[in-house]
Scaffold this active site. Structure first.
Site, PDB file in Angstrom:
ATOM      1  N   GLU A   6       0.339  -6.873 -25.183  1.00  0.00           N
ATOM      2  CA  GLU A   6       0.945  -5.557 -25.380  1.00  0.00           C
ATOM      3  C   GLU A   6       1.277  -5.383 -26.859  1.00  0.00           C
ATOM      4  OE1 GLU A   6       3.883  -4.033 -22.806  1.00  0.00           O
ATOM      5  OE2 GLU A   6       3.016  -4.901 -20.993  1.00  0.00           O
ATOM      6  N   HIS A  62       3.851   1.816 -26.489  1.00  0.00           N
ATOM      7  CA  HIS A  62       3.432   0.446 -26.156  1.00  0.00           C
ATOM      8  C   HIS A  62       2.180   0.536 -25.301  1.00  0.00           C
ATOM      9  CE1 HIS A  62       5.733   1.241 -22.444  1.00  0.00           C
ATOM     10  NE2 HIS A  62       5.077   0.249 -21.875  1.00  0.00           N
ATOM     11  N   HIS A 100      -0.494  -0.922 -22.205  1.00  0.00           N
ATOM     12  CA  HIS A 100      -0.592  -1.578 -20.897  1.00  0.00           C
ATOM     13  C   HIS A 100      -2.006  -2.137 -20.768  1.00  0.00           C
ATOM     14  CE1 HIS A 100       2.884   0.626 -18.542  1.00  0.00           C
ATOM     15  NE2 HIS A 100       3.319  -0.216 -19.457  1.00  0.00           N
ATOM     16  N   ASP A 135       9.612  -0.337 -17.416  1.00  0.00           N
ATOM     17  CA  ASP A 135       9.894   0.635 -18.484  1.00  0.00           C
ATOM     18  C   ASP A 135      11.044   1.559 -18.080  1.00  0.00           C
ATOM     19  OD1 ASP A 135       7.752  -0.357 -20.005  1.00  0.00           O
ATOM     20  OD2 ASP A 135       6.347   1.033 -19.059  1.00  0.00           O
TER      21      ASP A 135
END
Lengths: 92, 138
Positions: free
Chosen positions: B22, B78, B80, B91
């Site tokens: 990530e 971010h 995935h 999250d």
């Protein structure tokens, strides 16, 4: 003792849009009380139901994490700069 | 939210380069206008393929940098890796526990390190949930 407090964007609805406010306090717990007195609602955003700093809220004094300075008892002195910072994390 | 194409492209490229881990970063801007997408280190050490953390020190530094430019931190991104481009329950629970009301999040789904799909969301304290947000790349 005037302490400068840097306020993150999500809390500025409670500070009239101000990115920085000044309060008088001698420790972190007093700082939160002073913030609540001048900007009602801030305490609930910083503390959890048990009255401790929320796990995903970080408070820094002159860039030192208060968790390593005594937590809510961390002392403050005039001229200190306090930053309230969200902990940003997540994932799958 | 709006973001310049150059910034969006660099963000997605970074997510592809970082695969299978990530990657994460910070949006500096004003309101819904992102001016810069600044990549920061993923400080998650135990499970960086499925978790990310942004160091508070990086946030303080970027907040100061932004102020010098008349900008503030308006959101985060971010990736995935090999998972859908939408916020996970992890999250959501982190956002619900912190200071996230009105904050933008972009999640970049990365398929096999080849294709990256960014989607935008805004978190609302009122219902403790992320809401889909149009992502305008200009």
């Amino acid at each position: 003792m005037a302490i400068r407090v840097q306020v993150p964007a999500p809390l500025r609805s409670l500070t009239g849009g101000a990115a920085e406010v000044s309060v008088e306090a001698s420790d972190v717990a007093g700082l939160v009380d002073a913030l609540e007195a001048s900007h009602k609602g801030l305490r609930d955003r910083l503390y959890d139901a048990s009255g401790e700093l929320r796990s995903y809220v970080r408070v820094f004094v002159n860039e030192e994490d208060v968790r390593f300075l005594g937590g809510k008892a961390a002392p403050l002195k005039a001229g200190d700069v306090v930053a309230i910072v969200p902990a940003i994390a997540g994932g799958l | 939210m709006r973001i310049p194409r150059q910034e969006a492209d660099a963000m997605v490229a970074r997510a592809l380069e970082g695969y299978p881990f990530e990657v994460c970063g910070v949006f500096l801007g004003r309101g819904g206008d992102v001016r810069r997408a600044v990549g920061v280190a993923n400080r998650e050490t135990e499970r960086p393929r499925v978790r990310y953390q942004i160091a508070p020190a990086d946030l303080i530094r970027l907040q100061r940098e932004g102020e010098a430019e008349g900008l503030e931190i308006v959101g985060y991104y971010h990736s995935h890796p090999d998972h859908p481009a939408r916020p996970s329950e992890t999250d959501r629970s982190v956002a619900a526990g912190g200071l996230s009301d009105g904050v933008f999040h972009v999640v970049i789904g990365v398929e096999q390190g080849i294709r990256g799909t960014p989607t935008a969301w805004v978190f609302r304290d009122a219902d403790q949930a992320f809401h889909a947000e149009p992502l305008e790349i200009e």
